[in-house]
Design a protein around this motif. Structure first.
Motif, PDB file in Angstrom:
ATOM      1  N   ASP A 132      16.623  80.893  46.288  1.00 35.79           N
ATOM      2  CA  ASP A 132      15.622  79.879  46.637  1.00 35.79           C
ATOM      3  C   ASP A 132      14.256  80.502  46.904  1.00 35.79           C
ATOM      4  OD1 ASP A 132      17.585  77.813  46.625  1.00 35.79           O
ATOM      5  OD2 ASP A 132      18.228  78.437  48.630  1.00 35.79           O
ATOM      6  N   VAL A 133      14.268  81.730  47.404  1.00 29.58           N
ATOM      7  CA  VAL A 133      13.026  82.449  47.717  1.00 29.58           C
ATOM      8  C   VAL A 133      13.157  83.875  47.200  1.00 29.58           C
ATOM      9  CG1 VAL A 133      11.448  83.236  49.524  1.00 29.58           C
ATOM     10  CG2 VAL A 133      12.679  81.066  49.808  1.00 29.58           C
ATOM     11  N   VAL A 134      12.171  84.316  46.429  1.00 31.42           N
ATOM     12  CA  VAL A 134      12.099  85.709  45.986  1.00 31.42           C
ATOM     13  C   VAL A 134      10.781  86.276  46.475  1.00 31.42           C
ATOM     14  CG1 VAL A 134      11.928  87.258  44.007  1.00 31.42           C
ATOM     15  CG2 VAL A 134      13.559  85.356  43.959  1.00 31.42           C
ATOM     16  N   LEU A 135      10.848  87.274  47.344  1.00 32.75           N
ATOM     17  CA  LEU A 135       9.650  87.916  47.894  1.00 32.75           C
ATOM     18  C   LEU A 135       9.584  89.351  47.381  1.00 32.75           C
ATOM     19  CD1 LEU A 135       7.213  88.229  49.760  1.00 32.75           C
ATOM     20  CD2 LEU A 135       8.790  88.591  51.680  1.00 32.75           C
ATOM     21  N   ASP A 136       8.570  89.628  46.556  1.00 31.07           N
ATOM     22  CA  ASP A 136       8.385  90.970  45.993  1.00 31.07           C
ATOM     23  C   ASP A 136       7.272  91.682  46.737  1.00 31.07           C
ATOM     24  OD1 ASP A 136       8.370  93.235  44.384  1.00 31.07           O
ATOM     25  OD2 ASP A 136       6.976  92.328  42.948  1.00 31.07           O
ATOM     26  N   ASN A 137       7.621  92.777  47.416  1.00 38.32           N
ATOM     27  CA  ASN A 137       6.655  93.529  48.212  1.00 38.32           C
ATOM     28  C   ASN A 137       6.201  94.826  47.554  1.00 38.32           C
ATOM     29  OD1 ASN A 137       7.025  91.711  50.487  1.00 38.32           O
ATOM     30  ND2 ASN A 137       9.038  92.674  50.719  1.00 38.32           N
ATOM     31  N   VAL A 138       6.687  95.111  46.349  1.00 41.45           N
ATOM     32  CA  VAL A 138       6.389  96.403  45.731  1.00 41.45           C
ATOM     33  C   VAL A 138       5.671  96.296  44.393  1.00 41.45           C
ATOM     34  CG1 VAL A 138       8.250  97.619  46.905  1.00 41.45           C
ATOM     35  CG2 VAL A 138       8.712  96.511  44.726  1.00 41.45           C
ATOM     36  N   GLY A 139       5.581  95.101  43.818  1.00 41.15           N
ATOM     37  CA  GLY A 139       4.875  94.935  42.558  1.00 41.15           C
ATOM     38  C   GLY A 139       5.723  95.184  41.331  1.00 41.15           C
ATOM     39  N   SER A 140       7.042  95.216  41.473  1.00 37.78           N
ATOM     40  CA  SER A 140       7.913  95.453  40.311  1.00 37.78           C
ATOM     41  C   SER A 140       8.273  94.165  39.590  1.00 37.78           C
ATOM     42  CB  SER A 140       9.180  96.192  40.736  1.00 37.78           C
ATOM     43  OG  SER A 140       9.906  95.462  41.705  1.00 37.78           O
ATOM     44  N   ASN A 144      14.642  74.805  42.258  1.00 38.54           N
ATOM     45  CA  ASN A 144      13.536  74.454  43.146  1.00 38.54           C
ATOM     46  C   ASN A 144      13.042  75.646  43.964  1.00 38.54           C
ATOM     47  OD1 ASN A 144      13.529  71.607  42.487  1.00 38.54           O
ATOM     48  ND2 ASN A 144      15.462  71.461  43.637  1.00 38.54           N
ATOM     49  N   GLY A 145      13.312  76.852  43.473  1.00 32.87           N
ATOM     50  CA  GLY A 145      12.950  78.053  44.222  1.00 32.87           C
ATOM     51  C   GLY A 145      11.474  78.408  44.120  1.00 32.87           C
ATOM     52  N   THR A 146      11.073  79.378  44.957  1.00 34.20           N
ATOM     53  CA  THR A 146       9.681  79.835  45.004  1.00 34.20           C
ATOM     54  C   THR A 146       9.644  81.352  44.990  1.00 34.20           C
ATOM     55  OG1 THR A 146       9.030  77.913  46.327  1.00 34.20           O
ATOM     56  CG2 THR A 146       7.517  79.786  46.295  1.00 34.20           C
ATOM     57  N   ALA A 147       8.811  81.906  44.113  1.00 36.64           N
ATOM     58  CA  ALA A 147       8.591  83.351  44.065  1.00 36.64           C
ATOM     59  C   ALA A 147       7.278  83.687  44.751  1.00 36.64           C
ATOM     60  CB  ALA A 147       8.571  83.847  42.624  1.00 36.64           C
ATOM     61  N   LEU A 148       7.301  84.743  45.537  1.00 34.34           N
ATOM     62  CA  LEU A 148       6.141  85.161  46.327  1.00 34.34           C
ATOM     63  C   LEU A 148       5.800  86.600  45.956  1.00 34.34           C
ATOM     64  CD1 LEU A 148       7.874  83.844  49.500  1.00 34.34           C
ATOM     65  CD2 LEU A 148       5.894  82.718  48.476  1.00 34.34           C
ATOM     66  N   LEU A 149       4.627  86.805  45.373  1.00 33.13           N
ATOM     67  CA  LEU A 149       4.222  88.126  44.916  1.00 33.13           C
ATOM     68  C   LEU A 149       3.208  88.705  45.900  1.00 33.13           C
ATOM     69  CD1 LEU A 149       3.780  87.330  41.099  1.00 33.13           C
ATOM     70  CD2 LEU A 149       5.856  87.990  42.348  1.00 33.13           C
ATOM     71  N   ALA A 150       3.707  89.523  46.831  1.00 33.85           N
ATOM     72  CA  ALA A 150       2.818  90.114  47.841  1.00 33.85           C
ATOM     73  C   ALA A 150       1.938  91.200  47.246  1.00 33.85           C
ATOM     74  CB  ALA A 150       3.654  90.680  48.993  1.00 33.85           C
ATOM     75  N   VAL A 151       2.395  91.825  46.159  1.00 33.80           N
ATOM     76  CA  VAL A 151       1.606  92.822  45.430  1.00 33.80           C
ATOM     77  C   VAL A 151       1.567  92.356  43.990  1.00 33.80           C
ATOM     78  CG1 VAL A 151       1.371  95.238  44.770  1.00 33.80           C
ATOM     79  CG2 VAL A 151       2.415  94.640  46.967  1.00 33.80           C
ATOM     80  N   ALA A 152       0.420  91.864  43.543  1.00 30.68           N
ATOM     81  CA  ALA A 152       0.348  91.246  42.219  1.00 30.68           C
ATOM     82  C   ALA A 152      -0.876  91.729  41.461  1.00 30.68           C
ATOM     83  CB  ALA A 152       0.318  89.718  42.346  1.00 30.68           C
ATOM     84  N   SER A 153      -0.768  91.707  40.137  1.00 30.52           N
ATOM     85  CA  SER A 153      -1.895  92.055  39.274  1.00 30.52           C
ATOM     86  C   SER A 153      -2.963  90.964  39.354  1.00 30.52           C
ATOM     87  CB  SER A 153      -1.423  92.194  37.828  1.00 30.52           C
ATOM     88  OG  SER A 153      -1.020  90.924  37.324  1.00 30.52           O
ATOM     89  N   LEU A 154      -4.146  91.276  38.816  1.00 33.49           N
ATOM     90  CA  LEU A 154      -5.212  90.273  38.772  1.00 33.49           C
ATOM     91  C   LEU A 154      -4.757  89.060  37.975  1.00 33.49           C
ATOM     92  CD1 LEU A 154      -8.116  89.362  39.296  1.00 33.49           C
ATOM     93  CD2 LEU A 154      -8.793  90.603  37.227  1.00 33.49           C
ATOM     94  N   GLY A 155      -4.078  89.299  36.853  1.00 34.89           N
ATOM     95  CA  GLY A 155      -3.623  88.194  36.026  1.00 34.89           C
ATOM     96  C   GLY A 155      -2.690  87.266  36.779  1.00 34.89           C
ATOM     97  N   ASP A 156      -1.732  87.854  37.501  1.00 32.20           N
ATOM     98  CA  ASP A 156      -0.787  87.017  38.250  1.00 32.20           C
ATOM     99  C   ASP A 156      -1.478  86.291  39.386  1.00 32.20           C
ATOM    100  OD1 ASP A 156       1.522  87.377  36.769  1.00 32.20           O
ATOM    101  OD2 ASP A 156       2.079  89.205  37.811  1.00 32.20           O
ATOM    102  N   ASN A 157      -2.466  86.910  40.008  1.00 33.34           N
ATOM    103  CA  ASN A 157      -3.208  86.230  41.060  1.00 33.34           C
ATOM    104  C   ASN A 157      -3.987  85.042  40.507  1.00 33.34           C
ATOM    105  OD1 ASN A 157      -3.485  87.390  44.038  1.00 33.34           O
ATOM    106  ND2 ASN A 157      -3.030  89.116  42.687  1.00 33.34           N
ATOM    107  N   LEU A 158      -4.506  85.181  39.291  1.00 31.34           N
ATOM    108  CA  LEU A 158      -5.333  84.118  38.723  1.00 31.34           C
ATOM    109  C   LEU A 158      -4.505  82.959  38.182  1.00 31.34           C
ATOM    110  CD1 LEU A 158      -8.049  86.191  36.802  1.00 31.34           C
ATOM    111  CD2 LEU A 158      -8.351  84.895  38.915  1.00 31.34           C
TER     112      LEU A 158
END
Length: 314
Positions: A216-224, A237-251
């Protein structure tokens, strides 16, 4: 005051201890005598200009081209109020507080000026080392888990479970009633199990793509993970959370993929401190060093194998 100064980007050796004037106290700020701070992955990235993919030019525009414009790094502190700005209410000289300074940084020093709105009183039962080691990873983990609506019955995957964000995320997700799967190296499996992980995956043996489960929740803290690979791990209905993300993923992160920077809120600091005071949250500290050893602290962070938080006493 003594401070760790970075005048140009480079390896840990560019960090030098210098004597600097005390910072000026603005009307809505306070001057804090820093007892402890933290050297985070963010500090190391700025020092080495090791910015996420796509952020190189933008980061240099914001921070400085040849070196940081704000030469004293560090965004987390715990200490004692030395002076109050003319418009500050609700705090007193001599009070023990902690907080964060955002892009102003300046915490790797004996004194720092911080907005009063970003301060939280430090409970007497929480040490300065604990407070300094808590706020960066704790506030980020809490923010992302709240964004995903984590609660009782949720299944949560924490990628990078032994770092500053990860060690807090495992505990906070369990506190919120979730079932937690932690991804870390085998040598840290015992630690994350002790923090409450229901299942541990050794990434050196099992790649994320081979897990064969959805969460349901995926939290990536390393950017892999990126927005595509993260989505493959999600329930409907899950949510992915990218704590370390590329510019493209942020945009372009939309819908069930979230990215960005966690806000720094005094309310969140106070909540996290209350959990530490009640022993419902452990602050994991890799090592405690003196300000004179801050180059060594940066080297440790650069290895990528720091466990929890690295605290520096000023």
């Amino acid at each position: 005051m003594r401070a760790a100064v970075v005048e140009k980007y480079g390896p840990p050796e560019v960090v030098q201890i210098r004597d600097l004037p005390l910072p000026r106290v603005a009307a809505k700020s306070v001057l804090v005598r820093v007892a402890a701070t933290a050297v985070t992955s963010g500090d190391a990235r700025i020092r080495g200009a090791n910015f996420p993919d796509g952020f190189g030019t933008l980061s240099r525009l914001a921070l400085g081209f040849r070196g940081p414009r704000r030469t004293v790094l560090g965004g987390v502190f715990s200490g004692t109020i030395e002076a109050l700005g003319a418009k500050v209410t609700g705090f007193a000289v001599g009070e023990e507080v902690c907080g964060m300074t955002g892009i102003s940084m300046g915490c790797h020093a004996q004194y720092v000026v911080a907005p009063a709105t970003k301060l939280a009183p430090k409970p007497a039962t929480v040490s300065h080392d604990q407070a300094a080691g808590l706020l960066f990873g704790g506030s980020a983990a809490l923010h992302f888990l709240r964004v995903a609506g984590t609660g009782p019955g949720s299944t949560v995957l924490v990628n990078g479970a032994s770092g500053a964000i990860g060690t807090n995320a495992v505990q906070l997700a369990k506190h919120l009633g979730a079932t937690v799967t932690a991804v870390t190296s085998g040598r840290n499996a015992e630690l994350v199990e002790a923090l409450g992980a229901d299942d541990v995956i050794d990434y050196t043996r099992t790649p994320l793509a081979g897990i064969g489960r959805r969460f349901d929740v995926v939290l990536d803290n390393v950017g892999s993970l990126d927005r595509r690979t993260a989505r493959r791990l999600l329930t409907e209905n899950g949510t992915a959370l990218l704590a370390v993300a590329s510019l493209g993923d942020n945009l372009v992160a939309r819908g069930n993929v979230k990215a960005g920077v966690a806000p720094e809120r005094a309310e969140a600091f106070a909540y996290l401190l209350s959990l530490v005071a009640s022993r419902d949250l452990r602050v994991i500290v890799d090592e405690v060093m003196d300000l004179d050893d801050i180059q060594q602290a940066h080297r440790r962070v650069d290895t990528g194998h720091k466990v929890g938080n690295l605290v520096v006493r000023c």
